[in-house]
Design a protein around this motif. Structure first.
Motif, PDB file in Angstrom:
ATOM      1  N   TYR A  85       8.590  21.967  21.764  1.00 60.99           N
ATOM      2  CA  TYR A  85       9.029  22.285  23.123  1.00 60.99           C
ATOM      3  C   TYR A  85      10.494  22.669  23.085  1.00 60.99           C
ATOM      4  N   TYR A  86      10.850  23.684  23.856  1.00 61.79           N
ATOM      5  CA  TYR A  86      12.251  24.097  24.005  1.00 61.79           C
ATOM      6  C   TYR A  86      12.595  24.118  25.490  1.00 61.79           C
ATOM      7  N   ILE A  87      13.828  23.774  25.791  1.00 61.75           N
ATOM      8  CA  ILE A  87      14.261  23.956  27.168  1.00 61.75           C
ATOM      9  C   ILE A  87      14.410  25.461  27.413  1.00 61.75           C
ATOM     10  N   PRO A  88      14.258  25.909  28.643  1.00 61.27           N
ATOM     11  CA  PRO A  88      14.268  27.351  28.919  1.00 61.27           C
ATOM     12  C   PRO A  88      15.528  28.075  28.442  1.00 61.27           C
ATOM     13  N   SER A  89      16.677  27.439  28.501  1.00 63.49           N
ATOM     14  CA  SER A  89      17.923  28.129  28.176  1.00 63.49           C
ATOM     15  C   SER A  89      18.068  28.439  26.689  1.00 63.49           C
ATOM     16  N   VAL A  90      17.253  27.825  25.839  1.00 58.50           N
ATOM     17  CA  VAL A  90      17.335  28.100  24.403  1.00 58.50           C
ATOM     18  C   VAL A  90      16.068  28.761  23.873  1.00 58.50           C
TER      19      VAL A  90
END
Length: 125
Positions: free
Chosen positions: A58-63
């Motif tokens: 999982y990645y946060i949207p900003s990265v």
């Protein structure tokens, strides 16, 4: 004794790349779920990415699309490849690693998470 150590931080210009490593060591240890966090100057620690033991990431949207997590379970290591870095990525990056530890005398497996000491990433414009 279990240790979790991050490395690979540094200073780069906007658009540059860095590769962080999170390595767990100790007798009879196995890395499981690992998360990368970062703490920007004056802000709270925030989740960046999570690598699950079953392979989910999982990645946060900003990265998303700029950062990539990989792992080498044989080396108890997880990596965070950071590309196209931006000034807002500047932070101390921490690894939170789930560690399974086998006690040979009892055969008991315990699991808990450990924090590394952090590594500084600075991105200049």
């Amino acid at each position: 004794q279990v240790r979790v150590v991050e490395s690979g931080g540094g200073s780069v210009r906007q658009g540059g790349s860095l590769r962080l490593a999170c390595v767990a060591s100790g007798p009879q240890v196995k890395i499981t779920d690992v998360s990368w966090f970062r703490e920007p100057p004056g802000k709270q620690r925030q989740l960046v990415a999570t690598s699950g033991r079953s392979g989910g990431i999982y990645y946060i949207p900003s990265v998303e699309g700029r950062f990539a997590v990989s792992r080498d379970d044989a080396k108890n290591s997880v990596y965070l490849q950071m590309n196209n870095l931006k000034p807002e990525d500047t932070a101390v990056y921490y690894c939170n690693a789930g560690i399974q530890r086998l006690t040979l005398s009892t055969g008991r497996v315990e699991e808990r998470d450990y924090w590394g000491q952090g590594t500084q990433v600075t991105v200049s414009s």
